[in-house]
Design a protein around this motif. Structure first.
Motif, PDB file in Angstrom:
ATOM      1  N   TRP A 122       1.085  -1.161  -0.125  1.00 53.04           N
ATOM      2  CA  TRP A 122       0.033   0.009  -0.145  1.00 53.04           C
ATOM      3  C   TRP A 122       1.006   1.308  -0.065  1.00 53.04           C
ATOM      4  N   MET A 123       1.959   1.120   0.854  1.00 56.19           N
ATOM      5  CA  MET A 123       2.805   2.576   1.033  1.00 56.19           C
ATOM      6  C   MET A 123       3.611   2.556  -0.473  1.00 56.19           C
ATOM      7  N   ALA A 124       4.039   1.517  -0.923  1.00 49.65           N
ATOM      8  CA  ALA A 124       5.082   1.571  -2.241  1.00 49.65           C
ATOM      9  C   ALA A 124       3.976   1.988  -3.337  1.00 49.65           C
TER      10      ALA A 124
ATOM     11  N   LEU B 211       7.077   8.755   4.657  1.00 48.03           N
ATOM     12  CA  LEU B 211       7.356   7.316   4.374  1.00 48.03           C
ATOM     13  C   LEU B 211       7.393   6.407   5.927  1.00 48.03           C
ATOM     14  N   VAL B 212       7.867   6.711   6.787  1.00 51.05           N
ATOM     15  CA  VAL B 212       8.054   6.353   8.072  1.00 51.05           C
ATOM     16  C   VAL B 212       6.636   6.308   8.775  1.00 51.05           C
TER      17      VAL B 212
ATOM     18  N   LEU C 274       2.188   9.695  14.581  1.00 48.10           N
ATOM     19  CA  LEU C 274       2.029  11.091  15.085  1.00 48.10           C
ATOM     20  C   LEU C 274       3.350  11.307  15.328  1.00 48.10           C
ATOM     21  N   LEU C 275       4.038  10.940  16.269  1.00 45.48           N
ATOM     22  CA  LEU C 275       5.542  11.128  16.596  1.00 45.48           C
ATOM     23  C   LEU C 275       6.378  11.712  15.445  1.00 45.48           C
ATOM     24  N   THR C 276       6.545  10.664  14.506  1.00 46.41           N
ATOM     25  CA  THR C 276       7.312  11.019  13.332  1.00 46.41           C
ATOM     26  C   THR C 276       6.791  12.123  12.445  1.00 46.41           C
ATOM     27  N   TRP C 277       5.512  12.302  12.485  1.00 45.21           N
ATOM     28  CA  TRP C 277       4.934  13.341  11.593  1.00 45.21           C
ATOM     29  C   TRP C 277       5.359  14.544  12.297  1.00 45.21           C
TER      30      TRP C 277
ATOM     31  N   SER D  91       9.960   6.680  -2.744  1.00 48.97           N
ATOM     32  CA  SER D  91       9.869   5.514  -3.726  1.00 48.97           C
ATOM     33  C   SER D  91      10.868   4.845  -3.644  1.00 48.97           C
ATOM     34  N   VAL D  92      12.128   5.554  -3.796  1.00 46.66           N
ATOM     35  CA  VAL D  92      13.389   4.863  -4.019  1.00 46.66           C
ATOM     36  C   VAL D  92      13.883   3.968  -2.761  1.00 46.66           C
ATOM     37  N   ALA D  93      13.283   4.639  -1.654  1.00 47.78           N
ATOM     38  CA  ALA D  93      13.645   3.870  -0.269  1.00 47.78           C
ATOM     39  C   ALA D  93      12.803   2.826  -0.087  1.00 47.78           C
TER      40      ALA D  93
END
Length: 295
Positions: free
Chosen positions: A40-42, A81-82, A164-167, A195-197
């Protein structure tokens, strides 16, 4: 500012928050039937990167200083991403309603990080807001410690808090750089590096996803298109447009529609059940966001 601009701004805010609110239960449908969280993320990263780079071809070129580009990319990896990967895992393990309620605590988490990391002063209302938000989150955890409709609601809520923390960290890292460049310029680089990561880590998930196999159906394609085109691209453009004509407090009020829309859609789709803790937690987290966001 004309009356037409104000009406258009309110319409953009309403549309964006409806899109975001519906995006959570639609993501749940995708994760249950078509793709894994990593796939889903990719899909979201690659799809959004293609769209934003395509849009940039028709806009004036904007040169980005190397140091700023580094900040945008690192911030994007953390904040998109994270953070969104944690969100996908949260939705997979928990229910859309609880994930959307946790997301409402964004200003609370941002204030906590700003106070801890960059020494911003926190007023007594801010401390009260943080305390109320913690109570709301703990209520959700306590009610789902040994049950709930999700696979593992406590783990899902934990992933939502990490999102939430990473955002919040992303907002702090990019707060100065983001004011120097257009949204398209920032997003095209953020989604490109994301995308590359993620592709090397998600390739196996992509190739084994039902959505990308001979068993695919148009329902899955439309659900993914909703996430990529509407929840990622259209929604992103609508918020900055509305912010040009309306006060920040007005924008934040509309944001509070998201958990309500998500809860109604999730219950109608059979993804969640209405229990007494949901409206109580909703009141607590909205009150928390209000106290923290109020000057």
């Amino acid at each position: 500012m004309t009356q037409n601009n104000r009406i258009a701004a309110h319409g953009a805010l309403l549309t964006a928050n409806l899109i975001f609110g519906l995006g959570v239960p639609i993501t749940k449908l995708l994760l249950d039937n078509w793709v894994s969280p990593m796939a889903w993320m990719a899909s979201r990263c690659v799809g959004a990167a293609l769209i934003f780079w395509g849009i940039s071809l028709f806009m004036p070129k904007e040169k980005v200083v190397t140091r700023d580009l580094f900040v945008i990319m690192v911030g994007g990896l953390i904040g998109f991403l994270v953070s969104q990967t944690f969100t996908a895992w949260a939705i997979d393990y928990s229910t859309p309603t609880y994930v959307s309620l946790i997301a409402t605590l964004t200003p609370v988490m941002t204030m906590v990080c700003a106070t801890l990391f960059i020494g911003e002063r926190c007023s007594w209302k801010g401390f009260v807001g943080i305390a109320v938000g913690i109570v709301g989150a703990m209520l959700m955890v306590a009610m789902n410690w040994q049950g709930g409709t999700g696979k593992n609601n406590v783990l899902g809520i934990g992933f939502a808090l990490l999102s939430l923390l990473t955002w919040a960290i992303y907002l702090i890292i990019t707060r100065k750089v983001s004011a120097r460049y257009s949204a398209v310029t920032q997003m095209k680089w953020i989604f490109l590096v994301s995308s590359v990561a993620i592709l090397p880590f998600s390739w196996s998930d992509l190739t084994h996803s039902t959505l990308y196999s001979p068993a695919w159906q148009w329902s899955g394609v439309m659900e993914m298109a909703y996430i990529v085109v509407l929840a990622t691209v259209v929604g992103f453009f609508a918020i900055p447009f509305a912010s040009r004509y309306l006060k920040a407090t007005t924008v934040s009020v509309y944001t509070n529609l998201q958990p309500i829309v998500t809860a109604i859609a999730a219950i109608c789709l059979g993804q969640d059940h209405l229990t007494w803790d949901i409206p109580v937690a909703l009141v607590l987290v909205l009150l928390s966001a209000y106290l923290v966001g109020r000057k």
